[in-house]
Scaffold this active site. Sequence first.
Site, mmCIF file in Angstrom:
data_model
loop_
_atom_site.group_PDB
_atom_site.id
_atom_site.type_symbol
_atom_site.label_atom_id
_atom_site.label_comp_id
_atom_site.label_asym_id
_atom_site.label_seq_id
_atom_site.Cartn_x
_atom_site.Cartn_y
_atom_site.Cartn_z
ATOM 1 C CG ASN A 30 -1.715 1.235 1.408
ATOM 2 O OD1 ASN A 30 -1.760 2.082 0.515
ATOM 3 N ND2 ASN A 30 -2.366 1.378 2.566
ATOM 4 C CE LYS A 64 -0.064 3.197 4.835
ATOM 5 N NZ LYS A 64 0.064 3.280 6.279
ATOM 6 C CG HIS A 86 -5.735 1.920 5.354
ATOM 7 N ND1 HIS A 86 -5.258 2.838 6.263
ATOM 8 C CD2 HIS A 86 -4.737 1.038 5.143
ATOM 9 C CE1 HIS A 86 -4.005 2.518 6.574
ATOM 10 N NE2 HIS A 86 -3.661 1.430 5.914
ATOM 11 C CD GLU A 125 -2.774 5.442 6.862
ATOM 12 O OE1 GLU A 125 -2.828 5.515 5.623
ATOM 13 O OE2 GLU A 125 -1.803 4.933 7.469
ATOM 14 C CD GLU A 135 -3.178 -2.426 7.371
ATOM 15 O OE1 GLU A 135 -2.101 -2.661 6.842
ATOM 16 O OE2 GLU A 135 -3.818 -1.377 7.182
ATOM 17 N N GLY A 162 2.923 2.350 10.726
ATOM 18 C CA GLY A 162 3.881 3.442 10.578
ATOM 19 C C GLY A 162 4.641 3.770 11.845
ATOM 20 C CB SER A 213 5.666 -1.858 11.748
ATOM 21 O OG SER A 213 5.286 -0.515 12.025
HETATM 22 P P1 13P Z 1 3.256 0.399 7.639
HETATM 23 O O1 13P Z 1 3.769 -0.889 7.011
HETATM 24 O O2 13P Z 1 3.979 1.613 7.163
HETATM 25 O O3 13P Z 1 3.161 0.285 9.117
HETATM 26 O O4 13P Z 1 1.744 0.588 7.101
HETATM 27 C C1 13P Z 1 0.845 -0.457 7.212
HETATM 28 C C2 13P Z 1 -0.382 -0.097 6.470
HETATM 29 O O5 13P Z 1 -1.128 0.767 6.868
HETATM 30 C C3 13P Z 1 -0.653 -0.815 5.217
HETATM 31 O O6 13P Z 1 -1.941 -0.574 4.774
#
Ligand code: 13P
Length: 257
Positions: free
Chosen positions: A11, A13, A101, A103, A173, A179, A219
Site C-alpha cells: 500500500n 499510500k 483502511h 487512515e 492492521e 507506521g 510495520s
Molecule cells: P506500515 O507498514 O507503514 O506500518 O503501514 C501499514 C499499512 O497501513 C498498510 O496498509
Amino acid sequence: MSSRTPVIAGNWKMYKDHLEAIQLVQKLAYHLEAEDYEDQEVVVCPPFVSLRSVQTVIQSDDLPIGLGAQNCHPEDEGAFTGEVSVPMLSRLDVTYVIAGHSERRALFGESDAVVNEKVRAIQHHGLRPILCVGESLEEREAGRAVEVVVQQLRGSLDGIAIDDPEALVVAYEPVWAIGTGRTATPQDAQEMCAAVRAEVASLYDQATADGVRVQYGGSVKPGNVKSLMSQPDIDGALVGGASLSSEDFALIVRHRR
Ligand code: 13P
C-alpha cells in the site's frame, strides 16, 4: 499447511508521483524472480493517478504483479467530485481494492456502513476487496481488541454474500502498529487473525472461513515478515512504508528463500 494462496500487497499510500511509481514497479520486478511469484500473489496499490502508468508497465513487461487501488466510491458514476468508481478501476485492470483502511476510517470519517457499501460495489464488479480492520492502542489496552475487530467485520460485511471465499481478503492492521515500527508479536497477530477467521465462520460457514485470506499489516519489514507469515492463520501482508523501497518489498516477497 493451508491451501490458501498468500497475498503480499504494498500500500503506497500518498507516496510516489507517476514517474516514481513507474520506476518503483520496474525495480521491484527486477529484484524478483519467477519462483517468487509461485504460490503467492504480489500486488501493488499505487495512488489513483499512477494506476494507468503502473498498469502499462505491468502489461508491456508481462509482469505477474497484481494491481490494487487504495479506495473507491460505492456508486458507479455520478456527481461526486474528486471520487473514483469501481468500474473506472476495473478498466485499468485493477483487481484488488482496499476498503476501510484505518487512515480512511480515522481521517476521512469512514464508518462500517460506508465500508460496507464499498465492499458491495467492489464485489459487484468482480474485483476483490482488501477489507481492513484493526483496533487502536486504547482499545487494545482496555482489553477490547477482539470485540472491536469483530464489530468492524460484522458491520463491514453485514448482508454481504460471499460466493467465492478467495475473492475476499481481510487485513488485520492494528492502528498502533501502522507506521510506528511497532509490530504485533507473531502470537498476537495470529490470535487476532484466527479470531477474524472464527468470526467469518460464524457469519458464514467453515468452508468460507477456510478460504478467506487474512493478512497482517502494521510495520511489516524484511526482518519480521518470516515469523508473521509462518503463523497458520496469517495469509499474507499489507505493507506500507517498506513497500516504498523496491529492495525491502522484494525481500518481504522473498521471505520464503
Ligand atoms: P506500515 O507498514 O507503514 O506500518 O503501514 C501499514 C499499512 O497501513 C498498510 O496498509
